[in-house]
Design a protein around this motif. Sequence first.
Motif, PDB file in Angstrom:
ATOM      1  N   GLY A  13       4.279 -10.152   8.862  1.00  0.00           N
ATOM      2  CA  GLY A  13       3.299  -9.261   9.474  1.00  0.00           C
ATOM      3  C   GLY A  13       2.111  -9.110   8.539  1.00  0.00           C
ATOM      4  O   GLY A  13       1.952  -9.874   7.573  1.00  0.00           O
ATOM      5  N   ALA A  15       1.530  -7.041   6.226  1.00  0.00           N
ATOM      6  CA  ALA A  15       1.880  -6.778   4.829  1.00  0.00           C
ATOM      7  C   ALA A  15       2.397  -8.035   4.137  1.00  0.00           C
ATOM      8  O   ALA A  15       1.931  -8.401   3.045  1.00  0.00           O
ATOM      9  N   GLY A  16       3.347  -8.708   4.769  1.00  0.00           N
ATOM     10  CA  GLY A  16       3.949  -9.901   4.158  1.00  0.00           C
ATOM     11  C   GLY A  16       2.925 -11.017   3.985  1.00  0.00           C
ATOM     12  O   GLY A  16       2.873 -11.668   2.928  1.00  0.00           O
ATOM     13  N   LEU A  32       9.549 -15.745   4.986  1.00  0.00           N
ATOM     14  CA  LEU A  32      10.608 -15.862   5.995  1.00  0.00           C
ATOM     15  C   LEU A  32      10.341 -14.868   7.119  1.00  0.00           C
ATOM     16  O   LEU A  32       9.915 -13.736   6.862  1.00  0.00           O
ATOM     17  N   SER A  33      10.591 -15.289   8.351  1.00  0.00           N
ATOM     18  CA  SER A  33      10.341 -14.369   9.461  1.00  0.00           C
ATOM     19  C   SER A  33      11.366 -14.549  10.570  1.00  0.00           C
ATOM     20  O   SER A  33      11.688 -15.670  10.963  1.00  0.00           O
ATOM     21  N   GLY A  35      10.820 -13.487  13.594  1.00  0.00           N
ATOM     22  CA  GLY A  35      10.089 -13.406  14.873  1.00  0.00           C
ATOM     23  C   GLY A  35       8.938 -12.432  14.741  1.00  0.00           C
ATOM     24  O   GLY A  35       8.759 -11.814  13.687  1.00  0.00           O
ATOM     25  N   ASP A  36       8.166 -12.278  15.814  1.00  0.00           N
ATOM     26  CA  ASP A  36       6.996 -11.396  15.767  1.00  0.00           C
ATOM     27  C   ASP A  36       7.382  -9.970  15.412  1.00  0.00           C
ATOM     28  O   ASP A  36       8.300  -9.400  15.997  1.00  0.00           O
ATOM     29  N   THR A  39       2.766  -6.323  13.973  1.00  0.00           N
ATOM     30  CA  THR A  39       1.349  -6.622  13.702  1.00  0.00           C
ATOM     31  C   THR A  39       0.599  -7.195  14.905  1.00  0.00           C
ATOM     32  O   THR A  39      -0.441  -6.649  15.287  1.00  0.00           O
ATOM     33  N   TRP A  41       0.983  -6.841  17.898  1.00  0.00           N
ATOM     34  CA  TRP A  41       0.934  -5.900  19.017  1.00  0.00           C
ATOM     35  C   TRP A  41      -0.050  -4.761  18.787  1.00  0.00           C
ATOM     36  O   TRP A  41      -0.331  -3.982  19.708  1.00  0.00           O
ATOM     37  N   GLY A 184       8.791  -4.436   8.186  1.00  0.00           N
ATOM     38  CA  GLY A 184       8.308  -3.534   9.223  1.00  0.00           C
ATOM     39  C   GLY A 184       9.196  -2.311   9.397  1.00  0.00           C
ATOM     40  O   GLY A 184       9.946  -1.918   8.497  1.00  0.00           O
ATOM     41  N   ALA A 198      12.357  -7.784  16.824  1.00  0.00           N
ATOM     42  CA  ALA A 198      12.670  -8.225  15.446  1.00  0.00           C
ATOM     43  C   ALA A 198      12.552  -7.065  14.453  1.00  0.00           C
ATOM     44  O   ALA A 198      12.998  -7.180  13.308  1.00  0.00           O
ATOM     45  N   ASP A 202      16.166  -4.011   9.117  1.00  0.00           N
ATOM     46  CA  ASP A 202      16.984  -4.801   8.188  1.00  0.00           C
ATOM     47  C   ASP A 202      16.573  -4.559   6.733  1.00  0.00           C
ATOM     48  O   ASP A 202      17.439  -4.509   5.840  1.00  0.00           O
ATOM     49  N   PHE A 333       6.648   4.454  14.753  1.00  0.00           N
ATOM     50  CA  PHE A 333       6.310   4.107  13.370  1.00  0.00           C
ATOM     51  C   PHE A 333       7.156   4.919  12.395  1.00  0.00           C
ATOM     52  O   PHE A 333       7.378   6.105  12.584  1.00  0.00           O
ATOM     53  N   GLY A 355       4.222  -2.501   3.215  1.00  0.00           N
ATOM     54  CA  GLY A 355       3.972  -2.335   4.647  1.00  0.00           C
ATOM     55  C   GLY A 355       4.844  -1.226   5.215  1.00  0.00           C
ATOM     56  O   GLY A 355       5.243  -0.300   4.502  1.00  0.00           O
TER      57      GLY A 355
HETATM   58  C1  LIG Z   1       2.212  -1.490  20.022  1.00  0.00           C
HETATM   59  C2  LIG Z   1       1.749  -1.135  18.639  1.00  0.00           C
HETATM   60  C3  LIG Z   1       0.429  -0.799  18.422  1.00  0.00           C
HETATM   61  C4  LIG Z   1      -0.014  -0.508  17.134  1.00  0.00           C
HETATM   62  N1  LIG Z   1      -1.350  -0.256  16.919  1.00  0.00           N
HETATM   63  C5  LIG Z   1      -1.789  -0.107  15.643  1.00  0.00           C
HETATM   64  C6  LIG Z   1      -3.188  -0.016  15.358  1.00  0.00           C
HETATM   65  O1  LIG Z   1      -4.031  -0.071  16.245  1.00  0.00           O
HETATM   66  N2  LIG Z   1      -3.568   0.118  14.049  1.00  0.00           N
HETATM   67  C7  LIG Z   1      -2.663   0.168  13.022  1.00  0.00           C
HETATM   68  O2  LIG Z   1      -3.076   0.304  11.865  1.00  0.00           O
HETATM   69  N3  LIG Z   1      -1.349   0.078  13.278  1.00  0.00           N
HETATM   70  C8  LIG Z   1      -0.893  -0.085  14.541  1.00  0.00           C
HETATM   71  N4  LIG Z   1       0.450  -0.207  14.776  1.00  0.00           N
HETATM   72  C9  LIG Z   1       1.371  -0.194  13.631  1.00  0.00           C
HETATM   73  C10 LIG Z   1       1.247  -1.507  12.897  1.00  0.00           C
HETATM   74  O3  LIG Z   1       1.099  -2.561  13.823  1.00  0.00           O
HETATM   75  C11 LIG Z   1       2.479  -1.766  12.027  1.00  0.00           C
HETATM   76  O4  LIG Z   1       2.801  -0.643  11.278  1.00  0.00           O
HETATM   77  C12 LIG Z   1       2.198  -2.919  11.078  1.00  0.00           C
HETATM   78  O5  LIG Z   1       1.735  -4.041  11.794  1.00  0.00           O
HETATM   79  C13 LIG Z   1       3.450  -3.255  10.284  1.00  0.00           C
HETATM   80  O6  LIG Z   1       3.183  -4.418   9.552  1.00  0.00           O
HETATM   81  P1  LIG Z   1       4.305  -5.012   8.604  1.00  0.00           P
HETATM   82  O7  LIG Z   1       3.713  -6.265   8.048  1.00  0.00           O
HETATM   83  O8  LIG Z   1       4.778  -3.973   7.681  1.00  0.00           O
HETATM   84  O9  LIG Z   1       5.523  -5.351   9.593  1.00  0.00           O
HETATM   85  P2  LIG Z   1       5.580  -6.153  10.970  1.00  0.00           P
HETATM   86  O10 LIG Z   1       4.263  -6.603  11.446  1.00  0.00           O
HETATM   87  O11 LIG Z   1       6.411  -5.341  11.897  1.00  0.00           O
HETATM   88  O12 LIG Z   1       6.377  -7.481  10.581  1.00  0.00           O
HETATM   89  C14 LIG Z   1       7.738  -7.432  10.213  1.00  0.00           C
HETATM   90  C15 LIG Z   1       8.178  -8.835   9.888  1.00  0.00           C
HETATM   91  O13 LIG Z   1       9.461  -8.789   9.276  1.00  0.00           O
HETATM   92  C16 LIG Z   1      10.293  -9.754   9.860  1.00  0.00           C
HETATM   93  N5  LIG Z   1      11.684  -9.378   9.677  1.00  0.00           N
HETATM   94  C17 LIG Z   1      12.312  -8.212   9.950  1.00  0.00           C
HETATM   95  N6  LIG Z   1      13.608  -8.277   9.584  1.00  0.00           N
HETATM   96  C18 LIG Z   1      13.806  -9.516   9.077  1.00  0.00           C
HETATM   97  C19 LIG Z   1      14.921 -10.199   8.531  1.00  0.00           C
HETATM   98  N7  LIG Z   1      16.128  -9.630   8.415  1.00  0.00           N
HETATM   99  N8  LIG Z   1      14.760 -11.480   8.110  1.00  0.00           N
HETATM  100  C20 LIG Z   1      13.558 -12.109   8.209  1.00  0.00           C
HETATM  101  N9  LIG Z   1      12.464 -11.494   8.708  1.00  0.00           N
HETATM  102  C21 LIG Z   1      12.590 -10.224   9.128  1.00  0.00           C
HETATM  103  C22 LIG Z   1       9.843  -9.807  11.306  1.00  0.00           C
HETATM  104  O14 LIG Z   1      10.295 -11.002  11.897  1.00  0.00           O
HETATM  105  C23 LIG Z   1       8.314  -9.758  11.097  1.00  0.00           C
HETATM  106  O15 LIG Z   1       7.838 -11.038  10.748  1.00  0.00           O
HETATM  107  C24 LIG Z   1       0.900  -0.497  16.059  1.00  0.00           C
HETATM  108  C25 LIG Z   1       2.240  -0.830  16.288  1.00  0.00           C
HETATM  109  C26 LIG Z   1       2.670  -1.157  17.558  1.00  0.00           C
HETATM  110  C27 LIG Z   1       4.101  -1.516  17.773  1.00  0.00           C
END
Ligand SMILES: Cc1cc2nc3c(=O)[nH]c(=O)nc-3n(C[C@H](O)[C@H](O)[C@H](O)COP(=O)(O)OP(=O)(O)OC[C@H]3O[C@@H](n4cnc5c(N)ncnc54)[C@H](O)[C@@H]3O)c2cc1C
Length: 506
Positions: A13, A15-16, A32-33, A35-36, A39, A41, A184, A198, A202, A333, A355
């Motif tokens: 996402g 952060a990663g 490593l990922s 799935g979506d 981010t 969304w 996430g 996803a 975890d 969140f 993240g």
């Molecule tokens: C519908 C929606 C709308 C949003 N709108 C906004 C917005 O407008 N502005 C804003 O700032 N924030 C918004 N947010 C919040 C924001 O999108 C998220 O907080 C942010 O994208 C999280 O980023 P991340 O990189 O931490 O995790 P994520 O983008 O959730 O990515 C998590 C990653 O970890 C991976 N993963 C998880 N477990 C495992 C595992 N065991 N092994 C391997 N991979 C794994 C997943 O496959 C994925 O690749 C929104 C969220 C949603 C759901």
Amino acid sequence: MTRAVDVVVIGAGAAGLSAALGLAATRQVLVLSAGDGSTPWAQGGVSVAFGDDDPLDHAHDTHVAGAGFCDPRNVRALVEEGPQRVAELIAHGALFDRREDGSLSRTLEGGHSHPRIVHAGGDATGAEVDRALRAAVRAAGVETMAGRVIGLTKSTSGRVSGVLVETGGETVRIDARAVVLATGGIGNAYLASTNPSAVRGDGIALALLAGASLVDMEFVQFHPTALFTGQTRGQLPLVTEAVRGEGAVLRDLRGRLIMAGRHPRADLAPRDIVAREIEAAMRRDGTDHVWLDARSIEPDVLRRRFPTVLASCASIGVDMLSEQIPVAPAEHFLCGGVQVDRDGATGVPGLYAVGEVAASGVHGANRLASNSLLEGLVFGRRVATALTLDLPATTDRSYDVVLTEDREPERIRAILTKYAGIRRDGAGLNAAADELSALGNGPLATVARSVIVAATAREESRGCHWRSDHPHTDDRWNEHVAIGLDEEGLPTTRDAATQRARTGPR
Ligand SMILES: Cc1cc2nc3c(=O)[nH]c(=O)nc-3n(C[C@H](O)[C@H](O)[C@H](O)COP(=O)(O)OP(=O)(O)OC[C@H]3O[C@@H](n4cnc5c(N)ncnc54)[C@H](O)[C@@H]3O)c2cc1C
């Protein structure tokens, strides 16, 4: 099969990918990922203060939304480093929406005192951030791999030394000098959420297993306006807060304005307040949704700014140009998470978190809208900087810590949904603990227990943690609740600070 890299990043996402991009020039990184994540969304945008706006005002709004529970130094890093990170994203090709004169288009969202949300594709900001980051990571030669991480390896000296990942039908061991959790939030630990499948917590369970602490797990944010589709399971479409930023208002089913007189910013009050007022209106009227009325907004503006929301509404037969939109709050969140310092280091050597999975302290007790993509960009880079400066190698023998399977995932989700939603109370939380006690210690059960333990401990209401049996904020609870594993591998309050707050003078 075993292989070795310098750094494994779990999660692709915002952060990663930001962490990987920052490391690409100096370290061999593998992303490593499973799935979506959330981010792609994300709808509303990225909050960033520049020009006639002041990062200090952004910090102030962040602290107000966070109910005074944010970490001031980390909030400063967020708002001051944010503009540079967004500028770099633009340099990597991210196309944010612009006005006719070429300047960035900025909108308002709940809790912000200034229009400072930059957006892309109208309401498809996350997809553009995701596209630009992936292209940049690819161009930088970073390797990515599909698979679910199911365990970590730890050296006998206590350092995390790699991961176990299920990929292509086999379990692969990957040795690394550092592992970055960027997994996430915890949406899929609830029956319904705005998060994709996803996102299931975890990283939270892996961190606990490795010996790290969690903090602020009771602060789970419910978005006030998920589209009410009648569906009660899985990922729910979101109606971005920016619709209210453009002038839409919330009404109960009898047409009365829900937020009038409830808060000086009315429909643009912080999320926790709006979500609670909606919940109260639904409970009072015995309904399962309320209305979001966007009919005062020019149709051209709605079409240009909210194509995603327009399409989601159309999919359930609602024309948001001429009809009210049925909405209800939904899990959205996690404000808390794995306890980290400002560079993402957990208490366990070699293990980092960034993240939504991390409790960087920038969200306090309630996240300010559009601060989380920014968190990923800013703190992803900070982790990368830390691991560029310092990355010791592990030479001693290692052993595995592995997640077990959840026995009854749907029951765990139902328990968390029933007892740890917007409104909580001690009796319900105790019932949740009892019901969870027979459900093993798989990752979803671990996440659910962590939320329940923290929510039980915090006998007050603050930010998005609302206890109907303790409805006021209590200064004696100005401490964070930290969680670790007990000798049976079950989450429990860990921190001396928590104990002090629980047993202090009343
Ligand atoms: C519908 C929606 C709308 C949003 N709108 C906004 C917005 O407008 N502005 C804003 O700032 N924030 C918004 N947010 C919040 C924001 O999108 C998220 O907080 C942010 O994208 C999280 O980023 P991340 O990189 O931490 O995790 P994520 O983008 O959730 O990515 C998590 C990653 O970890 C991976 N993963 C998880 N477990 C495992 C595992 N065991 N092994 C391997 N991979 C794994 C997943 O496959 C994925 O690749 C929104 C969220 C949603 C759901």
